[in-house]
Design a protein around this motif. Structure first.
Motif, PDB file in Angstrom:
ATOM      1  N   SER A  69       0.854  -1.181   0.000  1.00  0.00           N
ATOM      2  CA  SER A  69       0.000   0.000   0.000  1.00  0.00           C
ATOM      3  C   SER A  69       0.890   1.231   0.000  1.00  0.00           C
ATOM      4  N   ALA A  70       0.556   2.236  -0.781  1.00  0.00           N
ATOM      5  CA  ALA A  70       1.429   3.411  -0.888  1.00  0.00           C
ATOM      6  C   ALA A  70       0.613   4.651  -1.230  1.00  0.00           C
ATOM      7  N   SER A  71       1.265   5.782  -1.124  1.00  0.00           N
ATOM      8  CA  SER A  71       0.673   7.051  -1.577  1.00  0.00           C
ATOM      9  C   SER A  71       1.805   7.976  -1.980  1.00  0.00           C
ATOM     10  N   GLY A  72       1.472   9.051  -2.687  1.00  0.00           N
ATOM     11  CA  GLY A  72       2.498  10.004  -3.099  1.00  0.00           C
ATOM     12  C   GLY A  72       3.489   9.350  -4.043  1.00  0.00           C
ATOM     13  N   THR A  73       4.782   9.616  -3.789  1.00  0.00           N
ATOM     14  CA  THR A  73       5.830   9.051  -4.640  1.00  0.00           C
ATOM     15  C   THR A  73       6.424   7.807  -3.989  1.00  0.00           C
ATOM     16  N   THR A  74       6.534   6.746  -4.767  1.00  0.00           N
ATOM     17  CA  THR A  74       7.072   5.482  -4.268  1.00  0.00           C
ATOM     18  C   THR A  74       8.085   4.956  -5.263  1.00  0.00           C
ATOM     19  N   GLU A  75       9.287   4.665  -4.778  1.00  0.00           N
ATOM     20  CA  GLU A  75      10.277   4.003  -5.631  1.00  0.00           C
ATOM     21  C   GLU A  75      10.470   2.593  -5.108  1.00  0.00           C
ATOM     22  N   LEU A  76      10.401   1.639  -6.013  1.00  0.00           N
ATOM     23  CA  LEU A  76      10.505   0.232  -5.627  1.00  0.00           C
ATOM     24  C   LEU A  76      11.576  -0.458  -6.457  1.00  0.00           C
ATOM     25  N   ALA A  77      12.416  -1.235  -5.791  1.00  0.00           N
ATOM     26  CA  ALA A  77      13.379  -2.060  -6.519  1.00  0.00           C
ATOM     27  C   ALA A  77      12.633  -3.177  -7.236  1.00  0.00           C
ATOM     28  N   THR A  78      12.999  -3.417  -8.484  1.00  0.00           N
ATOM     29  CA  THR A  78      12.344  -4.450  -9.289  1.00  0.00           C
ATOM     30  C   THR A  78      13.417  -5.237 -10.041  1.00  0.00           C
ATOM     31  N   PHE A  79      12.994  -6.145 -10.883  1.00  0.00           N
ATOM     32  CA  PHE A  79      13.911  -6.760 -11.847  1.00  0.00           C
ATOM     33  C   PHE A  79      13.285  -6.612 -13.224  1.00  0.00           C
ATOM     34  N   ALA A  80      14.119  -6.542 -14.233  1.00  0.00           N
ATOM     35  CA  ALA A  80      13.610  -6.361 -15.588  1.00  0.00           C
ATOM     36  C   ALA A  80      12.675  -7.510 -15.949  1.00  0.00           C
ATOM     37  N   GLY A  81      11.495  -7.166 -16.437  1.00  0.00           N
ATOM     38  CA  GLY A  81      10.521  -8.179 -16.808  1.00  0.00           C
ATOM     39  C   GLY A  81       9.580  -8.561 -15.684  1.00  0.00           C
ATOM     40  N   GLN A  82       9.794  -7.970 -14.487  1.00  0.00           N
ATOM     41  CA  GLN A  82       8.897  -8.312 -13.369  1.00  0.00           C
ATOM     42  C   GLN A  82       7.472  -7.866 -13.685  1.00  0.00           C
ATOM     43  N   GLN A  83       6.541  -8.775 -13.559  1.00  0.00           N
ATOM     44  CA  GLN A  83       5.141  -8.451 -13.787  1.00  0.00           C
ATOM     45  C   GLN A  83       4.638  -7.622 -12.616  1.00  0.00           C
ATOM     46  N   VAL A  84       4.058  -6.480 -12.921  1.00  0.00           N
ATOM     47  CA  VAL A  84       3.625  -5.519 -11.906  1.00  0.00           C
ATOM     48  C   VAL A  84       2.194  -5.089 -12.217  1.00  0.00           C
ATOM     49  N   SER A  85       1.382  -4.933 -11.178  1.00  0.00           N
ATOM     50  CA  SER A  85       0.042  -4.381 -11.362  1.00  0.00           C
ATOM     51  C   SER A  85      -0.162  -3.239 -10.377  1.00  0.00           C
ATOM     52  N   ILE A  86      -0.877  -2.226 -10.804  1.00  0.00           N
ATOM     53  CA  ILE A  86      -1.103  -1.036  -9.983  1.00  0.00           C
ATOM     54  C   ILE A  86      -2.614  -0.849  -9.836  1.00  0.00           C
ATOM     55  N   PHE A  87      -3.048  -0.749  -8.579  1.00  0.00           N
ATOM     56  CA  PHE A  87      -4.474  -0.589  -8.303  1.00  0.00           C
ATOM     57  C   PHE A  87      -4.693   0.797  -7.695  1.00  0.00           C
ATOM     58  N   ASN A  88      -5.301   1.676  -8.463  1.00  0.00           N
ATOM     59  CA  ASN A  88      -5.569   3.026  -7.974  1.00  0.00           C
ATOM     60  C   ASN A  88      -6.712   3.016  -6.971  1.00  0.00           C
ATOM     61  N   LEU A  89      -6.527   3.695  -5.872  1.00  0.00           N
ATOM     62  CA  LEU A  89      -7.601   3.805  -4.881  1.00  0.00           C
ATOM     63  C   LEU A  89      -8.201   5.213  -4.879  1.00  0.00           C
ATOM     64  N   THR A  90      -7.387   6.223  -4.644  1.00  0.00           N
ATOM     65  CA  THR A  90      -7.943   7.579  -4.531  1.00  0.00           C
ATOM     66  C   THR A  90      -7.202   8.614  -5.376  1.00  0.00           C
ATOM     67  N   CYS A  91      -6.326   8.189  -6.270  1.00  0.00           N
ATOM     68  CA  CYS A  91      -5.573   9.159  -7.085  1.00  0.00           C
ATOM     69  C   CYS A  91      -6.448   9.736  -8.198  1.00  0.00           C
ATOM     70  N   SER A  92      -6.356  11.047  -8.395  1.00  0.00           N
ATOM     71  CA  SER A  92      -6.928  11.628  -9.609  1.00  0.00           C
ATOM     72  C   SER A  92      -5.816  11.856 -10.639  1.00  0.00           C
TER      73      SER A  92
END
Lengths: 220, 220
Positions: free
Chosen positions: A152-175
């Motif tokens: 769970s996050a808000s504002g700016t978030t930087e996350l370590a990943t690996f190339a090709g990592q499958q990622v999904s983003i679920f917006n809750l309250t962002c406009s």
């Protein structure tokens, strides 16, 4: 105490010592190495109701078992009365009761396991609780499933990943929502399906939103 | 054609002849009798990508297999080329490609199975697509999992239930939501966890909302 919770900075590798407590919910018991290692190395291991019986049956010793205890046998209740905390109120589910137990003991970095699988309405509810815990209880909450990790996050978030990592983003309250390091540019998705099927292109992603959102990444 | 989709009126008992098509997604293959019966008795059985291989391995014969086919062996592609429809565009996932295939063939009442389990981001996305299919494609969509049924609805919905049936309500766009026949009065929940853990008190529930919502009920 700082009211701005620390947000875990990576879901590529999870360090068990990064958490004050691990909460085991009553969904499918984990089989993947990441959630299992969290359980095995937990500083404080808190079980939601019947998950306590499951943990003990598998040879783990929870710090506490929290719930209404309705489904536990008298024999089990008697044998483990020193770690069972009966909470009967109806406003919050067992996951929140367990979380409150951890918070009252000073825990702010909590990993959740066993919180998906079985009834899908519980899965949806448990995932959405991560946002509630972050906003209302100032917890850095992370859910490790058999397939990936929810943050769970808000504002700016930087996350370590690996190339090709499958990622999904679920917006809750962002406009407004945008990001770097992803194959497809995120936006302020109106529905959950719109943020799925994305992919990290390198070793980090950065998300910038003006509200709350959830991020899911699969394991390597 | 009427643009107001029919909403299935019960999740206490599901009649396989109530559907024009059954779409099998690539999540966990069903084990519960309800989704299995839907697969066995489907008028039109449409598989999402690798779910087609799973169906054939289990002895079922899908009407069509829809997807980008990337993971299928050349041998499988050749053997089943008459039922494989390769769709490569990236804007929509396999569930929506399969749904569009059904709609183009006149289907309006579609049951989805195998759409949960495995990656939880796919589970969230697939569940949220039911609302998209109802609103944008005028489909009466129902998802049958191994534990219960998801329905997408709006306005007033009456559903047959059984006393004690565990029910969860997920508000999507309602600013007002209320109901009868439930243990706890629903309201315009702001988060998914708030609508979980409800229960039908008798043989029906009625929900009245000024927008869209999802209802989940467990099997008897």
């Amino acid at each position: 105490m700082c009211n701005q919770p620390h947000t875990p900075k990576s879901f590529a590798s999870l360090q068990p010592d990064g958490f004050d407590a691990v909460v085991v919910a009553g969904g499918d018991f984990p089989t993947h190495a990441v959630p299992l290692t969290l359980v095995e190395q937990a500083r404080m291991l808190v079980a939601c109701d019947s998950a306590g019986e499951e943990l003990i049956r598998r040879g783990y010793m929870p710090t506490a078992i929290i719930g209404d205890c309705d489904s536990m046998s008298q024999e089990f209740l008697t044998a483990h009365c020193d770690i069972i905390y009966k909470v009967e109120e109806q406003d919050y589910n067992d996951l929140t009761k367990a979380t409150r137990f951890c918070v009252e003991r000073g825990c702010r970095r909590i990993a959740y396991v066993g919180a998906t699988g079985k009834r899908e309405d519980h899965t949806l509810g448990n995932i959405s609780l991560l946002d509630f815990y972050r906003r209302e209880m100032h917890i850095a909450a992370l859910m490790a499933t058999d397939h990936g990790v929810f943050l769970s996050a808000s504002g700016t978030t930087e996350l370590a990943t690996f190339a090709g990592q499958q990622v999904s983003i679920f917006n809750l309250t962002c406009s407004h929502l945008e990001g770097d390091g992803l194959r497809w540019q995120p936006y302020a998705f109106a529905a959950m399906w719109q943020g799925t099927l994305n992919e990290a292109t390198g070793e980090s992603i950065t998300l910038r939103g003006d509200g709350s959102y959830m991020v899911y990444g699969v394991y390597e």
